[in-house]
Design an enzyme around this catalytic site. Structure first.
Site, PDB file in Angstrom:
ATOM      1  N   GLU A  78       0.856  -1.196   0.000  1.00 22.14           N
ATOM      2  CA  GLU A  78       0.000   0.000   0.000  1.00 22.14           C
ATOM      3  C   GLU A  78       0.890   1.242   0.000  1.00 22.14           C
ATOM      4  OE1 GLU A  78      -2.543   1.644  -0.584  1.00 22.14           O
ATOM      5  OE2 GLU A  78      -4.082   1.246   0.919  1.00 22.14           O
ATOM      6  N   ASP A  79       0.390   2.333  -0.556  1.00 22.57           N
ATOM      7  CA  ASP A  79       1.187   3.557  -0.558  1.00 22.57           C
ATOM      8  C   ASP A  79       1.205   4.240   0.816  1.00 22.57           C
ATOM      9  OD1 ASP A  79      -1.486   4.305  -0.734  1.00 22.57           O
ATOM     10  OD2 ASP A  79      -1.236   5.646  -2.447  1.00 22.57           O
TER      11      ASP A  79
ATOM     12  N   ASP B 244      -3.710   6.005   6.329  1.00 28.30           N
ATOM     13  CA  ASP B 244      -4.107   7.259   6.971  1.00 28.30           C
ATOM     14  C   ASP B 244      -5.114   6.927   8.080  1.00 28.30           C
ATOM     15  OD1 ASP B 244      -4.738   9.907   7.488  1.00 28.30           O
ATOM     16  OD2 ASP B 244      -5.777  10.254   5.601  1.00 28.30           O
TER      17      ASP B 244
ATOM     18  N   PHE C 238      -0.697  16.398   3.934  1.00 26.22           N
ATOM     19  CA  PHE C 238      -1.059  15.733   2.682  1.00 26.22           C
ATOM     20  C   PHE C 238       0.168  15.660   1.791  1.00 26.22           C
ATOM     21  CE2 PHE C 238      -2.943  15.071  -1.471  1.00 26.22           C
ATOM     22  CZ  PHE C 238      -3.883  14.089  -1.181  1.00 26.22           C
TER      23      PHE C 238
ATOM     24  N   ARG D 144       2.172  12.100  -9.424  1.00 21.81           N
ATOM     25  CA  ARG D 144       2.602  10.717  -9.179  1.00 21.81           C
ATOM     26  C   ARG D 144       4.039  10.486  -9.642  1.00 21.81           C
ATOM     27  NH1 ARG D 144      -1.966   7.674  -7.806  1.00 21.81           N
ATOM     28  NH2 ARG D 144      -3.890   8.169  -8.897  1.00 21.81           N
TER      29      ARG D 144
END
Ligand code: 5GP
Length: 176
Positions: free
Chosen positions: A98-99, A102, A151, A164
Site C-alpha cells: 500500500e502507498d 491514513d 497531505f 505521481r
C-alpha cells in the site's frame, strides 16, 4: 518546483535506502514461503516496482483497486473494490503493498475481504504511515516511513491524478 509543493519530506536517496532495507527484510521473512503480493492501485505502483526489484525471492503479483478519495483529499469512509484480484490466495502468504495508511479504513476493509479467501498469512507493507488520523486499529507489519499529519504527493501518490511522477515525497499545500 511546482508552486503547490511546499517542501520535500522524503528524498529520493532516503526512499532508495529504505526500499532496499525492506527488500532484504521481506526476502528473509518470506524465504521458502508462497508469497503473493497484492498491490493497491494506483498509488502503490511506484513503490511496488522498486520493492519488487529489491526482493531476492520468487513472488506472485496481483492488483486490487479500491474506491478512494476521488478528487477530494478527504476519505468518504466507504470502501469499495473496483477491481479485484484474479489469483487464488487460499493457503498462500499474502502481502498487501500500500502507498499510505491514513485513517486505516481502506486497509481494514481490504484485509477483511482478503481474509475471507483464507490465505495462510496476511500482512501489510506500507510505504507511509500517518498514524495521527487513524480511526481503525490495524497492524502494519512493514512500514517505510512514519509521517506527520500532512497531505503528501509524489512517488506514486497523487492529488487529482497529478504529481505521481515526482521521484520524492513532498508536502502539498492543498487544504486538508
Ligand atoms: P485511509 O483509508 O487509510 O484513510 O486512506 C488510504 C488512502 O487514502 C491511501 O491509499 C491514499 O490513496 C489516500 N491518502 C491518504 N493520505 C494521503 C496523502 O497524504 N496523500 C495522498 N496523495 N493520498 C493519501
Amino acid at each position: 518546483m511546482d508552486k503547490s509543493i511546499k517542501q520535500i519530506l522524503i528524498s529520493t536517496t532516503q526512499i532508495k535506502q529504505r526500499v532496499k532495507q525492506l527488500g532484504i527484510q521481506l526476502s528473509a521473512d518470506y524465504k521458502d514461503k508462497n508469497l503473493v503480493i497484492i498491490c493497491v492501485l494506483k498509488g502503490a505502483i511506484v513503490f511496488l516496482a522498486d520493492l519488487l526489484r529489491a526482493l531476492s525471492i520468487p513472488v506472485e503479483l496481483d492488483f486490487v483497486r479500491l474506491s478512494s478519495y476521488g478528487k477530494s483529499a478527504e476519505s468518504s469512509g466507504v470502501v469499495q473494490i473496483i477491481q479485484n484480484i484474479t489469483s487464488d490466495i487460499q493457503h498462500k502468504d499474502v502481502l498487501i503493498v500500500e502507498d499510505i495508511v491514513d485513517t486505516g479504513t481502506t486497509l481494514s476493509s481490504l484485509k477483511e475481504a482478503l481474509l475471507s479467501q483464507k490465505p495462510s498469512s496476511l500482512k501489510t507493507c506500507a510505504l507511509l504511515n500517518k498514524p495521527a488520523r487513524r480511526v481503525k486499529s490495524i497492524t502494519i507489519e512493514y512500514v517505510g516511513f512514519e509521517i506527520p499529519n500532512c497531505f503528501v504527493v509524489g512517488y506514486g501518490l497523487d492529488y487529482n491524478e497529478k504529481y505521481r511522477n515526482l521521484p520524492y515525497i513532498a508536502v502539498s499545500d492543498i487544504d486538508f
